[in-house]
Design a protein around this motif. Structure first.
Motif, mmCIF file in Angstrom:
data_model
loop_
_atom_site.group_PDB
_atom_site.id
_atom_site.type_symbol
_atom_site.label_atom_id
_atom_site.label_comp_id
_atom_site.label_asym_id
_atom_site.label_seq_id
_atom_site.Cartn_x
_atom_site.Cartn_y
_atom_site.Cartn_z
ATOM 1 N N MET A 265 34.349 -21.231 -47.794
ATOM 2 C CA MET A 265 35.049 -20.199 -47.026
ATOM 3 C C MET A 265 36.538 -20.224 -47.353
ATOM 4 O O MET A 265 37.153 -21.293 -47.418
ATOM 5 C CB MET A 265 34.854 -20.441 -45.522
ATOM 6 N N ALA A 266 37.112 -19.062 -47.619
ATOM 7 C CA ALA A 266 38.535 -18.985 -47.927
ATOM 8 C C ALA A 266 39.369 -19.474 -46.744
ATOM 9 O O ALA A 266 39.099 -19.132 -45.598
ATOM 10 C CB ALA A 266 38.915 -17.550 -48.275
ATOM 11 N N GLN A 267 40.385 -20.258 -47.033
ATOM 12 C CA GLN A 267 41.227 -20.849 -45.998
ATOM 13 C C GLN A 267 42.527 -20.056 -45.853
ATOM 14 O O GLN A 267 43.193 -19.727 -46.841
ATOM 15 C CB GLN A 267 41.554 -22.304 -46.356
ATOM 16 N N LEU A 268 42.893 -19.765 -44.615
ATOM 17 C CA LEU A 268 44.112 -19.019 -44.334
ATOM 18 C C LEU A 268 45.283 -19.975 -44.194
ATOM 19 O O LEU A 268 45.296 -20.854 -43.328
ATOM 20 C CB LEU A 268 43.949 -18.207 -43.043
ATOM 21 N N ALA A 269 46.289 -19.823 -45.062
ATOM 22 C CA ALA A 269 47.512 -20.616 -44.945
ATOM 23 C C ALA A 269 48.286 -20.166 -43.716
ATOM 24 O O ALA A 269 48.285 -18.991 -43.359
ATOM 25 C CB ALA A 269 48.363 -20.443 -46.197
ATOM 26 N N ARG A 270 48.951 -21.099 -43.054
ATOM 27 C CA ARG A 270 49.618 -20.785 -41.785
ATOM 28 C C ARG A 270 51.077 -20.403 -41.940
ATOM 29 O O ARG A 270 51.676 -19.839 -41.026
ATOM 30 C CB ARG A 270 49.500 -21.992 -40.843
ATOM 31 N N ASP A 271 51.684 -20.701 -43.066
ATOM 32 C CA ASP A 271 53.109 -20.429 -43.240
ATOM 33 C C ASP A 271 53.308 -19.190 -44.100
ATOM 34 O O ASP A 271 52.776 -19.110 -45.218
ATOM 35 C CB ASP A 271 53.812 -21.623 -43.894
ATOM 36 N N ASP B 89 32.829 -15.498 -47.217
ATOM 37 C CA ASP B 89 31.784 -16.075 -48.059
ATOM 38 C C ASP B 89 32.298 -16.507 -49.424
ATOM 39 O O ASP B 89 31.499 -16.907 -50.288
ATOM 40 C CB ASP B 89 30.647 -15.054 -48.245
ATOM 41 N N LEU B 90 33.625 -16.452 -49.635
ATOM 42 C CA LEU B 90 34.211 -16.824 -50.920
ATOM 43 C C LEU B 90 35.107 -18.049 -50.759
ATOM 44 O O LEU B 90 35.650 -18.292 -49.680
ATOM 45 C CB LEU B 90 35.034 -15.660 -51.482
ATOM 46 N N PRO B 91 35.286 -18.819 -51.836
ATOM 47 C CA PRO B 91 36.229 -19.941 -51.785
ATOM 48 C C PRO B 91 37.656 -19.417 -51.908
ATOM 49 O O PRO B 91 37.901 -18.207 -51.920
ATOM 50 C CB PRO B 91 35.830 -20.768 -53.005
ATOM 51 N N GLY B 92 38.620 -20.320 -52.011
ATOM 52 C CA GLY B 92 39.983 -19.919 -52.275
ATOM 53 C C GLY B 92 40.888 -19.971 -51.061
ATOM 54 O O GLY B 92 40.547 -20.527 -50.012
ATOM 55 N N THR B 93 42.056 -19.347 -51.213
ATOM 56 C CA THR B 93 43.120 -19.407 -50.206
ATOM 57 C C THR B 93 43.655 -18.012 -49.928
ATOM 58 O O THR B 93 43.785 -17.192 -50.841
ATOM 59 C CB THR B 93 44.280 -20.294 -50.701
ATOM 60 N N ILE B 94 43.974 -17.745 -48.669
ATOM 61 C CA ILE B 94 44.597 -16.490 -48.256
ATOM 62 C C ILE B 94 46.012 -16.792 -47.779
ATOM 63 O O ILE B 94 46.224 -17.668 -46.939
ATOM 64 C CB ILE B 94 43.788 -15.811 -47.144
#
Length: 295
Positions: free
Chosen positions: A1-7, A262-267
């Motif tokens: 699951m794509a992870q949402l950066a907080r900054d 449903d995808l890897p990576g970073t947002i």
């Protein structure tokens, strides 16, 4: 699951020989587009200008409607057919338009660099440019492989093709399509198409070639959902910019987070900004963005 950066991030355009932000303030900005300088409205320039006077070739005077309208007023002659500018190997024509733009968006320069970095050494990538306007982003992507450029404006697509020819890139594998971006993306999903990267720069309001109506707040979620279906675990990026709306970059990042579950990576999310020239330069925000990356 794509992870949402907080900054939040700032993607900063420092300017180059084709474009410089000379000064800003009092709701306006003073810019140089190659040999010509212009004053344009900029509501986010809430500070005072640093220059005593702005000696510009022309100024866009906005109408009373905050959603658009206005006219250009010229103090000196400006070529009616425009003048040639460049970004790296891409060449394009700049000229004042009735929509206050000059046929390209200089604050997108760091985005073009970022997309190229995400594609790395790939030369057979498949990328999609929705709402592609006059094509500088498509030309930037074309060194990595096949590009599908979609815009509802026949005039803009014709200008994009002219820019490709001006750059000596008319033989590059770019599909130039006059089409409604949302309908095209939906058809690509049905065709089970996939892309290595997608960039989209939707307007607040627009009409397709068959008078289809686009409203950002209503139509963006469905379009992003379709774009996510055109990506897979081997895709590299999606980049979304939003201009001139009362919306947070965190909100559009949340939209990407939902679509990319449903995808890897970073947002990541934040602001596009242009740096003024001079000592202690200020950053003038121009748009918000959200991006998905999968290095």
């Amino acid at each position: 699951m794509a992870q949402l950066a907080r900054d939040p991030l700032v993607m900063e355009c420092a300017g180059w020989d084709a474009y410089r932000l000379l000064d800003s303030g009092d709701g306006r900005k003073f810019e140089a587009f190659g040999p010509h300088s212009f004053i344009r409205p900029e509501p986010q320039a809430m500070w005072r200008p640093r220059m005593a006077e702005w000696d510009a070739d022309g100024e866009f005077v906005p109408g009373s409607d905050e959603d658009g309208g206005g006219r250009w007023s010229f103090a000196r002659d400006v070529p009616e057919d425009g003048w040639e500018l460049g970004w790296n190997e891409a060449r394009f024509t700049a000229r004042p338009t009735p929509f206050r733009h000059l046929q390209f968006f200089p604050d997108m320069a760091p985005v073009w660099d970022w997309m190229r970095a995400m594609l790395g050494e790939q030369t057979e990538a498949e990328t999609l440019n929705l709402f592609g306007y006059t094509g500088v982003g498509s030309l930037a992507l074309s060194q990595h492989g096949r590009v599908t450029h979609v815009d509802a404006s026949k005039k803009s697509v014709a200008q994009a093709r002219e820019n490709a020819a001006l750059s000596g890139m008319e033989e590059r594998p770019i599909r130039w399509l006059v089409d409604d971006a949302a309908k095209f993306a939906a058809r690509e999903v049905r065709r089970e198409k996939r892309y290595d990267g997608i960039i989209l720069d939707p307007p607040k309001f627009g009409r397709g070639p068959k008078s289809e109506t686009w409203r950002l707040e209503e139509n963006l979620p469905g379009l992003i959902a379709d774009c996510a279906k055109l990506l897979d675990n081997d895709s590299c990026f999606l980049f979304l910019t939003v201009y001139a709306v009362r919306m947070s970059s965190l909100a559009i990042a949340g939209l990407l987070e939902e679509a990319m579950r449903d995808l890897p990576g970073t947002i990541e999310f934040g602001d596009l900004a242009v740096r003024e020239e001079g000592d202690n330069p200020r950053l003038l925000p121009t748009a918000i963005f959200a991006r998905w990356s999968n290095p």
